[in-house]
Design a protein around this motif. Sequence first.
Motif, short mmCIF file in Angstrom:
data_model
loop_
_atom_site.label_atom_id
_atom_site.label_comp_id
_atom_site.label_asym_id
_atom_site.label_seq_id
_atom_site.Cartn_x
_atom_site.Cartn_y
_atom_site.Cartn_z
N TYR A 10 0.83 -1.20 0.00
CA TYR A 10 0.00 0.00 0.00
C TYR A 10 0.87 1.26 0.00
O TYR A 10 0.62 2.19 -0.76
CB TYR A 10 -0.94 -0.02 1.21
CG TYR A 10 -1.73 1.24 1.38
CD1 TYR A 10 -2.83 1.51 0.56
CD2 TYR A 10 -1.39 2.18 2.35
CE1 TYR A 10 -3.56 2.67 0.71
CE2 TYR A 10 -2.11 3.34 2.51
CZ TYR A 10 -3.20 3.59 1.68
OH TYR A 10 -3.92 4.74 1.83
N TYR A 64 -5.93 4.15 3.75
CA TYR A 64 -5.89 3.13 4.79
C TYR A 64 -5.08 3.66 5.97
O TYR A 64 -4.02 4.23 5.80
CB TYR A 64 -5.24 1.85 4.25
CG TYR A 64 -4.92 0.84 5.33
CD1 TYR A 64 -5.93 0.24 6.07
CD2 TYR A 64 -3.60 0.49 5.60
CE1 TYR A 64 -5.64 -0.68 7.05
CE2 TYR A 64 -3.30 -0.44 6.58
CZ TYR A 64 -4.33 -1.01 7.31
OH TYR A 64 -4.04 -1.92 8.29
N ASP A 65 -5.63 3.47 7.18
CA ASP A 65 -4.95 3.86 8.41
C ASP A 65 -4.70 2.59 9.21
O ASP A 65 -5.64 1.96 9.71
CB ASP A 65 -5.82 4.84 9.19
CG ASP A 65 -5.16 5.34 10.46
OD1 ASP A 65 -4.08 4.83 10.84
OD2 ASP A 65 -5.74 6.25 11.08
N GLU A 66 -3.43 2.21 9.30
CA GLU A 66 -3.04 0.96 9.96
C GLU A 66 -3.52 0.89 11.40
O GLU A 66 -3.83 -0.19 11.91
CB GLU A 66 -1.52 0.82 9.89
CG GLU A 66 -1.01 -0.54 10.22
CD GLU A 66 0.49 -0.67 10.02
OE1 GLU A 66 0.94 -1.79 9.81
OE2 GLU A 66 1.21 0.35 10.07
N LYS A 68 -6.31 1.77 12.56
CA LYS A 68 -7.77 1.56 12.67
C LYS A 68 -8.22 0.15 12.35
O LYS A 68 -9.40 -0.14 12.37
CB LYS A 68 -8.49 2.56 11.76
CG LYS A 68 -8.36 3.98 12.25
CD LYS A 68 -9.19 4.92 11.43
CE LYS A 68 -9.07 6.33 11.95
NZ LYS A 68 -9.82 7.28 11.17
N PHE A 71 -5.70 -4.43 7.17
CA PHE A 71 -5.78 -3.99 5.77
C PHE A 71 -6.90 -4.72 5.04
O PHE A 71 -7.66 -4.11 4.29
CB PHE A 71 -4.43 -4.24 5.07
CG PHE A 71 -4.43 -3.78 3.64
CD1 PHE A 71 -4.17 -2.46 3.33
CD2 PHE A 71 -4.70 -4.67 2.61
CE1 PHE A 71 -4.19 -2.03 2.01
CE2 PHE A 71 -4.72 -4.25 1.29
CZ PHE A 71 -4.45 -2.92 0.99
N SER A 73 -9.66 -5.94 6.19
CA SER A 73 -10.97 -5.42 6.61
C SER A 73 -11.27 -4.12 5.86
O SER A 73 -12.39 -3.91 5.38
CB SER A 73 -10.99 -5.16 8.11
OG SER A 73 -10.80 -6.36 8.81
N TRP A 74 -10.27 -3.26 5.78
CA TRP A 74 -10.43 -1.99 5.07
C TRP A 74 -10.72 -2.23 3.59
O TRP A 74 -11.61 -1.62 3.01
CB TRP A 74 -9.15 -1.15 5.25
CG TRP A 74 -9.11 0.08 4.40
CD1 TRP A 74 -9.76 1.26 4.62
CD2 TRP A 74 -8.37 0.25 3.18
NE1 TRP A 74 -9.47 2.15 3.61
CE2 TRP A 74 -8.62 1.55 2.73
CE3 TRP A 74 -7.53 -0.58 2.46
CZ2 TRP A 74 -8.04 2.05 1.56
CZ3 TRP A 74 -6.96 -0.09 1.29
CH2 TRP A 74 -7.22 1.22 0.86
N THR A 77 -14.24 -3.55 3.17
CA THR A 77 -15.20 -2.48 3.44
C THR A 77 -15.28 -1.53 2.27
O THR A 77 -16.37 -1.13 1.84
CB THR A 77 -14.81 -1.72 4.73
OG1 THR A 77 -14.84 -2.64 5.82
CG2 THR A 77 -15.77 -0.57 5.00
N MET A 78 -14.11 -1.15 1.73
CA MET A 78 -14.09 -0.26 0.58
C MET A 78 -14.76 -0.93 -0.63
O MET A 78 -15.51 -0.28 -1.37
CB MET A 78 -12.65 0.13 0.25
CG MET A 78 -12.57 1.36 -0.61
SD MET A 78 -10.95 2.12 -0.65
CE MET A 78 -9.99 0.90 -1.51
#
Length: 188
Positions: A10, A64-66, A68, A71, A73-74, A77-78
Motif C-alpha cells: 500500500y 488506509y490507516d493501519e 484503525k 488492511f 478489513s479496510w 469495506t471499501m
Amino acid sequence: MENSSDFMLYRLIQDKDKDALEQLYDRYEKILFSFLLKMTEDRALAEEAMQEVFIKIWRGTGEYDESKGKFTSWLFTMSRNSAIDLIRKRKKPTVPLDEINDMADGDSSVEQKAEWQEQKDQIQTAVERLSAEQQKMIQLFYFKGHTHEAIAEICDLPLGTVKSRIRLALGKLKKSLHGVQEGGAIDD
C-alpha cells in the motif's frame, strides 16, 4: 517484494509503484471478485466495483490507516461500499432534465397531467437560471445519479467544491421555485 506485507505494498502504491499495485491486485483479485459477485449478483457490476476500488487505491482517494484495523478489513469495506454505490446508482433514475416525460400514470386526470407539466416547466426554468457550473452540478447529481465523489472526478474539482456548488444551486432553486426571485438569471 514477492512476500511484502499488504501495508508495505500500500505504501509503495502511494509512491506510484505499478508493480506493487499489480501484486496487491493479484493477491486479492479472486477473493474480492467472488465477494463482489456474491454481493451484486452481476458480473459486470462486480468487475466495475473492483476496478473502482483499485483506482481509489492508486489515486490515493481510498486511504488506509493501519491504526484503525486490518488492511483486509479496510479493503473489503471499501469494496462493499463501492458495490453499494454502484447498485444505488443503477437503481436511481437517470432522466435528463430536457427529457422528463410525463410521469403520471395512464389513469391520471387531465388536471394532474397539466399540473405535472407545469411543475416540470417551473423546475426546468429554475435550473436554466442557474450558472452553467451549477446547472452541470444539478444535472450530474440529480438527473444522472452521480455521487459527489464521482462528480469531483468528472469535473476535476475538490469534493468540498462540488458539495458547496450543489448546496448553493439547491438554495437558489428553492428560492426561485418559491417565487422569491422573478425573471432574469439567478446570481452566482
